[in-house]
Design a protein around this motif. Structure first.
Motif, mmCIF file in Angstrom:
data_model
loop_
_atom_site.group_PDB
_atom_site.id
_atom_site.type_symbol
_atom_site.label_atom_id
_atom_site.label_comp_id
_atom_site.label_asym_id
_atom_site.label_seq_id
_atom_site.Cartn_x
_atom_site.Cartn_y
_atom_site.Cartn_z
ATOM 1 N N VAL A 67 0.841 -1.201 0.000
ATOM 2 C CA VAL A 67 0.000 0.000 0.000
ATOM 3 C C VAL A 67 0.876 1.251 0.000
ATOM 4 O O VAL A 67 0.542 2.253 -0.646
ATOM 5 N N ARG A 68 2.017 1.204 0.686
ATOM 6 C CA ARG A 68 2.931 2.356 0.697
ATOM 7 C C ARG A 68 3.404 2.678 -0.720
ATOM 8 O O ARG A 68 3.490 3.840 -1.130
ATOM 9 N N PHE A 69 3.713 1.660 -1.491
ATOM 10 C CA PHE A 69 4.151 1.862 -2.875
ATOM 11 C C PHE A 69 3.034 2.503 -3.695
ATOM 12 O O PHE A 69 3.284 3.419 -4.490
ATOM 13 N N LEU A 70 1.804 2.030 -3.497
ATOM 14 C CA LEU A 70 0.672 2.601 -4.234
ATOM 15 C C LEU A 70 0.496 4.079 -3.919
ATOM 16 O O LEU A 70 0.137 4.872 -4.793
ATOM 17 N N ALA A 71 0.738 4.453 -2.674
ATOM 18 C CA ALA A 71 0.583 5.861 -2.298
ATOM 19 C C ALA A 71 1.555 6.740 -3.061
ATOM 20 O O ALA A 71 1.237 7.894 -3.384
ATOM 21 N N GLU A 72 2.743 6.214 -3.365
ATOM 22 C CA GLU A 72 3.759 7.018 -4.039
ATOM 23 C C GLU A 72 3.616 7.003 -5.552
ATOM 24 O O GLU A 72 3.877 8.015 -6.207
ATOM 25 N N GLN A 73 3.209 5.855 -6.137
ATOM 26 C CA GLN A 73 3.228 5.755 -7.593
ATOM 27 C C GLN A 73 1.909 5.312 -8.215
ATOM 28 O O GLN A 73 1.790 5.289 -9.439
ATOM 29 N N GLY A 74 0.926 4.966 -7.411
ATOM 30 C CA GLY A 74 -0.313 4.437 -7.980
ATOM 31 C C GLY A 74 -1.479 5.398 -7.953
ATOM 32 O O GLY A 74 -2.615 5.001 -8.213
ATOM 33 N N ALA A 75 -1.223 6.678 -7.651
ATOM 34 C CA ALA A 75 -2.326 7.627 -7.530
ATOM 35 C C ALA A 75 -2.735 8.222 -8.859
ATOM 36 O O ALA A 75 -3.828 8.787 -8.975
ATOM 37 N N ALA A 76 -1.875 8.141 -9.875
ATOM 38 C CA ALA A 76 -2.192 8.642 -11.216
ATOM 39 C C ALA A 76 -2.719 10.075 -11.176
ATOM 40 O O ALA A 76 -3.739 10.406 -11.775
ATOM 41 N N GLY A 77 -2.030 10.935 -10.435
ATOM 42 C CA GLY A 77 -2.426 12.336 -10.368
ATOM 43 C C GLY A 77 -3.499 12.653 -9.347
ATOM 44 O O GLY A 77 -3.874 13.826 -9.176
ATOM 45 N N ASP A 78 -4.000 11.651 -8.639
ATOM 46 C CA ASP A 78 -5.045 11.864 -7.635
ATOM 47 C C ASP A 78 -4.379 12.064 -6.268
ATOM 48 O O ASP A 78 -4.268 11.136 -5.455
ATOM 49 N N GLU A 79 -3.922 13.267 -5.986
ATOM 50 C CA GLU A 79 -3.178 13.531 -4.770
ATOM 51 C C GLU A 79 -4.037 13.349 -3.524
ATOM 52 O O GLU A 79 -3.540 12.963 -2.466
ATOM 53 N N ARG A 80 -5.338 13.601 -3.659
ATOM 54 C CA ARG A 80 -6.226 13.422 -2.507
ATOM 55 C C ARG A 80 -6.257 11.953 -2.086
ATOM 56 O O ARG A 80 -6.177 11.630 -0.891
ATOM 57 N N TRP A 81 -6.381 11.056 -3.053
ATOM 58 C CA TRP A 81 -6.389 9.626 -2.738
ATOM 59 C C TRP A 81 -5.032 9.207 -2.180
ATOM 60 O O TRP A 81 -4.955 8.424 -1.224
ATOM 61 N N ALA A 82 -3.939 9.711 -2.785
ATOM 62 C CA ALA A 82 -2.602 9.359 -2.308
ATOM 63 C C ALA A 82 -2.423 9.775 -0.846
ATOM 64 O O ALA A 82 -1.818 9.043 -0.050
ATOM 65 N N ALA A 83 -2.955 10.944 -0.478
ATOM 66 C CA ALA A 83 -2.837 11.401 0.910
ATOM 67 C C ALA A 83 -3.608 10.484 1.852
ATOM 68 O O ALA A 83 -3.141 10.177 2.962
ATOM 69 N N ARG A 84 -4.785 10.026 1.440
ATOM 70 C CA ARG A 84 -5.566 9.098 2.265
ATOM 71 C C ARG A 84 -4.819 7.772 2.454
ATOM 72 O O ARG A 84 -4.840 7.177 3.539
ATOM 73 N N VAL A 85 -4.148 7.324 1.393
ATOM 74 C CA VAL A 85 -3.395 6.067 1.483
ATOM 75 C C VAL A 85 -2.217 6.232 2.440
ATOM 76 O O VAL A 85 -1.921 5.346 3.253
ATOM 77 N N ARG A 86 -1.514 7.367 2.360
ATOM 78 C CA ARG A 86 -0.407 7.605 3.287
ATOM 79 C C ARG A 86 -0.895 7.639 4.730
ATOM 80 O O ARG A 86 -0.232 7.125 5.646
ATOM 81 N N ASP A 87 -2.068 8.236 4.945
ATOM 82 C CA ASP A 87 -2.642 8.264 6.289
ATOM 83 C C ASP A 87 -2.923 6.853 6.783
ATOM 84 O O ASP A 87 -2.708 6.535 7.959
ATOM 85 N N TRP A 88 -3.419 5.985 5.889
ATOM 86 C CA TRP A 88 -3.685 4.589 6.267
ATOM 87 C C TRP A 88 -2.391 3.895 6.687
ATOM 88 O O TRP A 88 -2.349 3.185 7.698
ATOM 89 N N VAL A 89 -1.313 4.089 5.909
ATOM 90 C CA VAL A 89 -0.031 3.459 6.234
ATOM 91 C C VAL A 89 0.468 3.945 7.590
ATOM 92 O O VAL A 89 0.902 3.154 8.443
ATOM 93 N N ARG A 90 0.389 5.258 7.815
ATOM 94 C CA ARG A 90 0.878 5.824 9.073
ATOM 95 C C ARG A 90 0.072 5.281 10.258
ATOM 96 O O ARG A 90 0.645 4.848 11.265
ATOM 97 N N ALA A 91 -1.251 5.280 10.138
ATOM 98 C CA ALA A 91 -2.105 4.819 11.235
ATOM 99 C C ALA A 91 -1.910 3.329 11.505
ATOM 100 O O ALA A 91 -1.874 2.893 12.664
ATOM 101 N N THR A 92 -1.766 2.525 10.458
ATOM 102 C CA THR A 92 -1.583 1.081 10.622
ATOM 103 C C THR A 92 -0.252 0.778 11.289
ATOM 104 O O THR A 92 -0.168 -0.077 12.184
ATOM 105 N N ARG A 93 0.794 1.467 10.890
ATOM 106 C CA ARG A 93 2.106 1.261 11.523
ATOM 107 C C ARG A 93 2.064 1.601 13.005
ATOM 108 O O ARG A 93 2.585 0.859 13.847
ATOM 109 N N GLU A 94 1.420 2.730 13.333
ATOM 110 C CA GLU A 94 1.385 3.145 14.742
ATOM 111 C C GLU A 94 0.536 2.185 15.574
ATOM 112 O O GLU A 94 0.911 1.807 16.690
ATOM 113 N N ARG A 95 -0.599 1.753 15.029
ATOM 114 C CA ARG A 95 -1.509 0.888 15.785
ATOM 115 C C ARG A 95 -0.901 -0.503 16.014
ATOM 116 O O ARG A 95 -1.058 -1.098 17.081
ATOM 117 N N LEU A 96 -0.191 -1.046 14.987
ATOM 118 C CA LEU A 96 0.367 -2.395 15.094
ATOM 119 C C LEU A 96 1.817 -2.398 15.571
ATOM 120 O O LEU A 96 2.422 -3.469 15.707
#
Length: 704
Positions: free
Chosen positions: A366-395
């Motif tokens: 998912v981290r890779f998708l946040a950096e290269q899989g957004a296809a110009g959709d920065e809003r979606w990329a930001a949501r994905v980065r938030d998911w990675v950050r929250a998952t790392r902290e929680r687990l």
């Protein structure tokens, strides 16, 4: 209870065996491999020598690459006895041995040893072992799992063969899903399961993995370790200790994997000893591969919202591979993605073994998708980065390194277009693609001859090389030209652009353009009606990493009919066509079907003496006399026996570089060699590669 006490002490004379080694297959010489017949012979030597099994109790099936008499039968008296009784490893012989001859025998132990190719059946995961007479119309095979179910049933007399062991040195990769690979369905049925009948299965690899074969030495790595463990032990001792033997072999392969010398791991399919107690390797500290952590419910809820309605991005396969690298473990051997959606891929990752850090494999994906899989959709990329950050902290997961940046390549594009008034020559334009697109030359509305286009191309290649050299001297690597893409009308697809001579070195020396650069052709004017199929196939190809088993379709003369275009365009696959045709007319039909079906990649042989054909002449191809051999043999990576592999092993995304390498080999081999010299790669200098990347093209606007 000690397992030695469970088995009869005089087990050797009460043992019967099927031993098979298949090196040569009817379906194609690409399937042939060196080693399995010798492995089978070495296992039979152990059985009839130290093992103490009478030669008459062993059914030996061999299909070696060379004459059986060239094999070494002198290792033991038992092998000499088998020399006159062995049979070819055909399906009929295999079924006769397993279902007629051996069930009629009076024994306590059945041993099955098989070496050769292996594929898993897609629905139940049964292991299918192709026989020597496997042909393209029907891949005849032994369904080992079905056969073992049959052998546990009441169709085998209850009082015999209470112990059964299957030892298999074969791959366990998915069966090719292309329609022409017809395995059919083999299910041998069976009666009621007989209580107390024990089976032990040890396979050379886990599902999805290939088993390594050393073609040079003629030996399978798994068989080598198995025979080393068996040593000079009798059957009673060896079979009683099979669980410990399996553990020891597993430790050896874990060591090879840790040292980077191998990646396959043997698998205990039935995890019970002869006394029915578990010998799962997970119970042994440090023996089992490390398990990755798992996502929790909050993580899955978040992924469900993020991935809903989202297509696989172009970088999906890169992200999948990087997940294993970031977690410090080996990726599966099989190419392509394990599912058709992002959630399916994430679920596959979450179920796999991981690296030593306990990182859930889905997190780096998912981290890779946040950096290269957004296809110009920065809003979606930001949501994905938030998911990675929250998952790392929680687990409580460790930090992840950043994914590698996308590879940057420099390409020079040449577009040619017939003038609307029918004048001689072509309207032309050139542009350079690096980080941005730069127009570098055009014919300014006036048609020019092709030699003028070539001269302009040579000038600008020289200018780019000088600029690149100056940048490199100053420590700024902007990138030299790697690929030249010709955007041409249909009538020019077969023109020999790759053979244009360009200056190279001192003294006015020239070399073919396709030897110095990757050279491809494109046909933008024919993509307007099939844009949806074209873009869909291209994105599917990239999402699958270019190596999905269905990505490549080999089309022969018999396939080149009027309905081929509709057939090719019916789904996401195929995305690449190899035109294995022998006449210009058939090649023309295939190329037209490729364009009608929206297939972005195709490759064929140009005629030996190319001319500029008209539309009615088609794209052209090698005539019967100039046919240049099997495209797959030229392009597919060689297996361990040095031969080409199947279409599923072909990396489509590497084709431009691979075709250039083939052209270079043809030029080197042909330098100073007489025409027709067999050392010259057949047809390597006559390849035409159609490479239509919809993500790297300009608006289809006329140059007029």
């Amino acid at each position: 209870m000690n397992p030695l006490d469970l088995l009869p002490s005089e087990l050797g004379p009460r043992t019967f065996a099927l031993v098979a080694g298949v090196e040569k297959y009817k379906i194609s010489h690409h399937w042939n491999l060196r080693g399995p017949a010798r492995d089978a012979l070495r296992f039979a030597r152990w059985l009839t020598g130290p093992g103490g099994v009478p030669p008459g109790h062993v059914r030996l099936l061999l299909s070696p690459l060379d004459d059986p008499d060239t094999l070494d039968w002198s290792a033991s008296a038992g092998l000499e006895a088998l020399r006159g009784t062995h049979r070819p490893a055909t399906e009929a012989n295999t079924k006769s041995v397993l279902f007629d001859e051996l069930p009629a025998c009076d024994g306590d132990l059945l041993v099955i040893f098989w070496a050769g190719h292996g594929y898993t059946e897609p629905r139940r995961g049964d292991l299918m072992l192709p026989s020597a007479d496997a042909g393209p119309g029907q891949i005849l095979h032994l369904n080992l799992d079905s056969a073992l179910r049959w052998w546990r049933s009441s169709l085998v007399k209850r009082e015999v063969f209470r112990y059964q062991a299957a030892l298999v040195d074969a791959c366990r990769v998915d069966a090719p899903r292309e329609a022409r690979w017809n395995f059919g369905a083999n299910d041998y049925g069976g009666g009621a399961t007989v209580p107390g009948r024990r089976q032990f299965r040890l396979y050379a690899s886990r599902e999805g993995e290939a088993a390594r074969n050393d073609a040079e030495r003629g030996a399978g790595r798994f068989t080598e370790e198995l025979l080393a463990e068996l040593g000079e032990r009798q059957v009673h001792e060896a079979v009683s200790g099979l669980a410990e033997t399996a553990r020891s072999i597993h430790r050896t392969f874990l060591g090879l994997r840790a040292r980077g010398e191998g990646w396959q791991l043997p698998q205990f399919v039935v995890d019970r000893n002869w006394d029915a107690s578990s010998f799962l390797d997970d119970d042994v500290p440090g023996l089992a591969p490390p398990r990755a952590g798992r996502l929790d419910q909050s993580a899955w809820d978040g992924l469900g919202a993020l991935f809903e309605g989202r297509d696989l991005p172009r970088c999906a396969y890169e992200a999948y591979l990087w997940a294993f690298k970031a977690a410090g473990c080996a990726a599966p051997a099989r190419g392509g993605l394990p599912g058709d959606s992002l959630l399916e891929v994430a679920q596959d990752l979450d179920e796999r073994h991981g690296g030593p850090g306990g990182m859930p494999l889905a997190v780096p994906f998912v981290r890779f998708l946040a950096e290269q899989g957004a296809a110009g959709d920065e809003r979606w990329a930001a949501r994905v980065r938030d998911w990675v950050r929250a998952t790392r902290e929680r687990l409580g997961l460790p930090a992840l390194p950043p994914p590698p940046p996308p590879a940057r390549k420099t390409a020079l594009h040449v577009r040619l277009e017939a003038p609307p008034g029918g004048e001689d020559g072509f309207l032309a334009r050139m542009w350079l693609r690096r980080e941005a697109t730069e127009l570098i030359w055009e014919s300014e509305g006036e048609p020019v001859r092709l030699d003028a286009v070539r001269d302009a191309l040579v000038r600008h290649l020289g200018a780019v090389a000088k600029a690149w050299g100056a940048d490199a001297e100053a420590g700024r690597l902007s990138g030299a030209v790697e690929r030249i893409e010709f955007h041409v009308p249909y009538e020019l697809l077969d023109l020999d652009f790759d053979q244009w001579q360009v200056p190279r070195g001192p003294g006015g020396r020239t070399r073919p353009l396709g030897v110095v650069y990757q050279v491809v052709v494109r046909c933008p004017q024919e993509r307007e009606d099939t844009g949806a199929e074209w873009r869909g196939k291209w994105r599917w190809l990239w999402a699958q990493g270019g190596r999905h088993p269905d990505a490549v379709r080999v089309v022969a003369d018999a396939d080149a009919d009027d309905g081929l275009g509709m057939e090719l365009g019916a789904g996401a696959a195929p995305a690449c066509v190899l035109a294995h045709t022998r006449t210009g007319a058939r090649t023309s039909t295939v190329v037209e079907a490729v364009l009608e079906g929206g297939v972005p990649v195709a490759l064929w042989h140009r005629a030996p003496a190319p001319t500029r054909p008209g539309r009615s002449g088609g794209a052209g191809g090698a005539g019967t006399d100039g046919f240049a051999g099997d495209l797959l043999a030229l392009l597919a990576p060689a297996g361990e026996d040095g031969r080409a592999t199947d279409p599923g092993a072909l990396d489509v995304l590497a084709l431009p570089a691979r075709v250039r390498a083939v052209r270079l080999a043809a030029a080197v081999a042909g330098a100073g060699a007489p025409v027709g010299d067999r050392r010259q790669p057949p047809g390597g200098d006559r390849l035409v590669l159609l490479w239509d990347d919809p993500d790297d093209t300009l608006i289809l606007r006329s140059l007029a």
